[in-house]
Design a protein around this motif. Structure first.
Motif, short mmCIF file in Angstrom:
data_model
loop_
_atom_site.label_atom_id
_atom_site.label_comp_id
_atom_site.label_asym_id
_atom_site.label_seq_id
_atom_site.Cartn_x
_atom_site.Cartn_y
_atom_site.Cartn_z
N UNK A 16 29.63 -7.85 -105.91
CA UNK A 16 30.36 -9.05 -106.32
C UNK A 16 31.60 -9.28 -105.48
N UNK A 17 32.24 -8.18 -105.05
CA UNK A 17 33.38 -8.33 -104.16
C UNK A 17 32.97 -9.02 -102.86
N UNK A 18 31.84 -8.58 -102.32
CA UNK A 18 31.39 -9.15 -101.05
C UNK A 18 30.93 -10.60 -101.24
N UNK A 19 30.36 -10.89 -102.42
CA UNK A 19 29.84 -12.23 -102.68
C UNK A 19 30.95 -13.22 -103.02
N UNK B 288 22.32 -15.81 -100.24
CA UNK B 288 23.56 -15.11 -100.52
C UNK B 288 23.29 -13.61 -100.68
N UNK B 289 22.25 -13.30 -101.46
CA UNK B 289 21.89 -11.90 -101.67
C UNK B 289 21.57 -11.22 -100.34
N UNK B 290 20.85 -11.95 -99.48
CA UNK B 290 20.48 -11.38 -98.19
C UNK B 290 21.73 -11.06 -97.37
N UNK B 291 22.68 -12.01 -97.32
CA UNK B 291 23.90 -11.79 -96.55
C UNK B 291 24.66 -10.57 -97.05
N UNK B 292 24.77 -10.48 -98.39
CA UNK B 292 25.51 -9.37 -98.98
C UNK B 292 24.82 -8.05 -98.66
N UNK B 293 23.50 -8.02 -98.85
CA UNK B 293 22.80 -6.75 -98.66
C UNK B 293 22.78 -6.33 -97.20
N UNK C 76 26.55 1.40 -96.61
CA UNK C 76 26.87 1.65 -98.02
C UNK C 76 25.72 1.25 -98.95
N UNK C 77 24.49 1.22 -98.43
CA UNK C 77 23.37 0.68 -99.20
C UNK C 77 23.27 1.26 -100.61
N UNK C 78 23.46 2.56 -100.73
CA UNK C 78 23.30 3.18 -102.05
C UNK C 78 24.45 2.90 -103.01
N UNK C 79 25.47 2.21 -102.52
CA UNK C 79 26.69 2.07 -103.34
C UNK C 79 26.96 0.63 -103.75
N UNK C 80 25.95 -0.23 -103.60
CA UNK C 80 26.18 -1.67 -103.77
C UNK C 80 26.59 -2.02 -105.20
N UNK C 81 26.14 -1.22 -106.18
CA UNK C 81 26.50 -1.53 -107.56
C UNK C 81 27.64 -0.66 -108.09
N UNK D 188 34.01 -9.23 -95.05
CA UNK D 188 34.35 -10.14 -93.95
C UNK D 188 33.10 -10.50 -93.15
N UNK D 189 32.17 -9.54 -92.97
CA UNK D 189 30.98 -9.80 -92.17
C UNK D 189 30.03 -10.76 -92.88
N UNK D 190 29.85 -10.57 -94.20
CA UNK D 190 28.94 -11.43 -94.95
C UNK D 190 29.42 -12.88 -94.94
N UNK D 191 30.70 -13.05 -94.74
CA UNK D 191 31.32 -14.37 -94.68
C UNK D 191 30.90 -15.10 -93.39
#
Lengths: 259, 263
Positions: A95-98, A111-116, A124-129, A148-151
Motif C-alpha cells: 500500500x505504501x508503494x501504491x 497498478x498491481x503489476x507496477x507495484x509487484x 523484497x518479493x517475500x515482504x510485500x504484505x 519511487x520506481x513504481x511511480x
C-alpha cells in the motif's frame, strides 16, 4: 533534460538572513547519473528540494525539459534520507508503494503489476504484505526506492538515501541503484556527503562549496562499466578521482576562516 | 516450549494481579469485622458483595445502570461528533488555530460541575442536563488531542505526499488523519472516563435518574452495604469501558509503536 539556472535560496529576513544557496548552475542530461557532493551543511538537501519543486527558490530557476519547475513535477520520483518517516507506518509495503499511483489513471491490474515489479526489482518479493516497521533500515529504504520506481519517474532524486544504514547494506543498496537505473532507464540525481559513494555511482560529480553554496567543479567520471564494489574501487583512476574531489572540498575549506 | 513458557509467565502475571486484589479485599474485610473501622459506615466486603448480588436480581438496578450508560454514550458520542471535526478544522489551519486558541484556553479549565446550576436552569433535572454536562467535559480532551494529532504530523511524510503529487485533500485523508488517529483514540479513552464521571455526578447532584441517584438513595435509606455495592458497580463500569477502548486501540492501532507486538 534538467537545468539548474542561477539558483539561489535565502532563508529569513533582514539581519537574520541566511544564504543557503548562492547562484548555482548545472545541467543533467537524459539518462545520466549525477552525484552532488559537498561538505555537510552546504545546502545539498535545499538544492534537491528546490529541484523537486518542494521549495521555491529565492531567485533563479530549475527547468525540466524546458518547463520551469513550480511544484512537484510528475516526472520526478523522490527518495528521502529519513526512510522510516517517509513510509506510512499504517500501510503495508504494497500500500505504501501504491499510494502515489492513485493519480496515474491505471487499471487495478496495471497498478498491481507496477507495484509487484518494483518490489521484485528491489528484492523484497517475500515482504510485500509486511509493514515497514517490521523490516530493517536497509529494507525500508528499498521500499522507498520501490515506491519511487513504481511511480515510473523519468528522474529519480535521491537525498542522501544511504546515510543512515550500515556499510555492508550501503554497498548493496548502491549496486541496487545502479542496476534499477539501467532496468528502468531513469535519470538519477543523487545527493551525498560521501565522496567515495559519489565517485563510485556517478557519471558526473557536481562538487559544491561551503555556504553560501556555489558549484565548485563538475567532474566527469570515466570509470569502466559495470561498476564493482571491489574492482572499481581498486582502480588507480578511482583513487585519483576521489583524491581530487577530496582536495577540492578541503582546499575551499582552508581558504575560509575556521568556524 | 517457548509457547508454554509464555503461557506460564502469563499465568504468573495473572496470579500476581489477583493476589493483590485478594489481599486488599481480605484486609478490608478484617478491618471491618474486627471493629478497626466502624461497621456502620464500613460494612464487611462480603456484605457489600451480598448486597451487590441481590441488586443484580432487581429491575431497578438494571434500569439505573442503563440510564447511567445512556448518559455516558450520548455525552461521549455528541462530544466526539463536535470535537473531532472541530479539532480537524483547527489543526489544519494555523490562522484558525490562532483565532480560537484564547477562547479554548478560557473555556477548557472551567470545571463542568460549575455548570450544574446552569444545566438545571436550562434543562431541568432530567437526561438532558446529564448529557449537557458530560458533553461539555468530554469535549475538551478530545478537541485538544485531535488538534495535537493533526499538528504533530511528520513533515517528512507530508513532503513525501507532496513530492508524489497527492492533492491537499488526499494529504489530509491519507497522511495527516491516519497519523492523528492514535491521538484521537487517546482522547476518546480520556473523554470516556470523563463522560462517565459527569453522568454519575449529574445523577448525584441534580438527581437525574441513574446509578448516582441510587447511591444517594442508599445513603438516605442507611443501606451502607448497598451504597458500597453501587460504588463498586460504577468503578467496574469505568474499568470495563476503559478496557473496551484499550482493546479497540490494540486492533485499530496495531501499526503504532505503542501497540506493536501486542496483537
Amino acid at each position: 533534460m534538467l537545468e539548474v539556472n542561477g539558483l539561489s535560496k535565502t532563508y529569513g529576513e533582514g539581519e537574520r538572513t541566511t544564504r543557503a544557496l548562492a547562484e548555482l548552475s548545472f545541467t543533467v542530461a537524459e539518462g545520466e547519473f549525477v552525484c552532488v557532493v559537498g561538505p555537510s551543511g552546504c545546502g545539498k538537501t535545499t538544492l534537491l528540494r528546490c529541484m523537486a519543486g518542494l521549495l521555491p527558490p529565492t531567485s533563479g530557476s530549475v527547468s525540466l525539459r524546458g518547463h520551469v519547475v513550480a511544484g512537484p513535477p510528475e516526472q520526478v520520483g523522490f527518495v528521502f534520507q529519513e526512510y522510516s518517516r517517509s513510509l506510512m507506518p499504517w500501510l503495508s509495503v504494497r500500500d505504501n508503494i501504491a499510494l502515489p499511483l492513485r493519480h496515474k489513471r491505471l487499471g487495478k491490474a496495471e497498478r498491481t503489476r507496477l507495484v509487484e515489479e518494483a518490489v521484485e526489482s528491489v528484492g523484497l518479493t517475500g515482504f510485500i504484505d509486511h509493514f515497514p516497521w517490521e523490516l530493517s533500515g536497509g529494507m525500508q529504504q528499498r521500499v522507498a526506492i520501490a515506491r519511487a520506481l513504481a511511480y515510473e519517474p523519468e528522474i529519480l532524486l535521491m537525498d542522501e538515501p544511504f546515510a543512515s544504514v550500515d556499510a555492508q547494506t550501503r554497498a548493496d543498496l548502491e549496486d541496487l541503484v545502479l542496476r534499477v537505473r539501467k532496468d528502468y532507464g531513469v535519470t538519477v540525481v543523487f545527493v551525498t556527503h560521501d565522496i567515495d559513494e559519489a565517485v563510485y555511482l556517478g557519471d558526473r560529480v557536481v562538487v559544491l562549496t561551503q555556504p553560501p553554496t556555489t558549484v565548485q567543479e563538475v567532474l566527469a567520471v570515466n570509470l569502466p562499466e559495470p561498476r564493482d564494489q571491489v574492482e572499481t574501487k581498486e582502480l588507480p583512476e578511482f583513487a585519483h578521482l576521489r583524491a581530487h574531489v577530496f582536495r577540492a572540498i578541503k582546499r575551499r575549506q582552508e581558504l575560509r576562516p575556521a568556524t | 516450549m517457548a509457547h508454554a513458557l509464555r503461557t506460564r509467565r502469563g499465568l504468573g502475571r495473572w496470579a500476581q494481579t489477583w493476589a493483590g486484589v485478594a489481599t486488599v479485599l481480605v484486609l478490608a474485610e478484617l478491618a471491618s469485622r474486627t471493629g478497626l473501622l466502624p461497621q456502620r459506615y464500613f460494612p464487611p466486603v462480603t456484605e457489600m458483595f451480598t448486597a451487590l448480588f441481590a441488586a443484580l436480581g432487581e429491575p431497578w438496578f438494571w434500569l439505573a445502570t442503563g440510564q447511567t450508560l445512556q448518559g455516558w454514550v450520548l455525552g461521549l458520542g455528541i462530544a466526539a461528533l463536535l470535537a473531532v471535526p472541530a479539532g480537524m478544522l483547527l489543526g489544519t489551519s494555523v490562522v484558525r488555530y490562532r483565532a480560537f486558541r484564547a477562547v479554548i484556553e478560557f473555556l477548557r479549565p472551567i470545571p463542568s460541575v460549575a455548570l450544574v446550576p446552569l444545566a438545571i436552569l436550562v434543562y431541568g433535572a432530567g437526561l438532558e442536563s446529564k448529557v449537557f454536562l458530560a458533553v461539555f467535559a468530554a469535549f475538551w480532551p478530545l478537541l485538544i488531542q485531535t488538534l495535537y494529532g493533526m499538528q504533530d504530523v511528520d513533515p517528512v511524510a507530508v513532503d513525501t505526499a507532496r513530492a508524489f503529487r497527492l492533492t491537499r485533500a488526499e494529504r489530509i485523508t491519507r497522511v495527516v488523519l491516519p497519523g492523528a488517529v492514535p491521538y484521537v483514540a487517546t482522547g476518546l479513552r480520556i473523554s470516556s472516563s470523563v463522560a462517565l464521571i459527569l453522568a454519575v455526578t449529574a445523577e448525584l447532584v441534580i438527581g437525574s435518574p441513574g446509578l448516582g441517584r441510587e447511591i444517594n438513595a442508599a445513603r438516605v435509606g442507611g443501606a451502607a452495604d448497598l451504597l458500597y455495592a453501587l460504588i463498586i458497580v460504577t468503578g467496574l463500569i469505568g474499568w470495563g469501558l476503559n478496557s473496551m477502548f484499550a482493546a479497540a486501540e490494540r486492533r485499530v492501532l496495531h501499526w503504532h509503536p505503542s501497540q506493536r507486538g501486542a496483537r
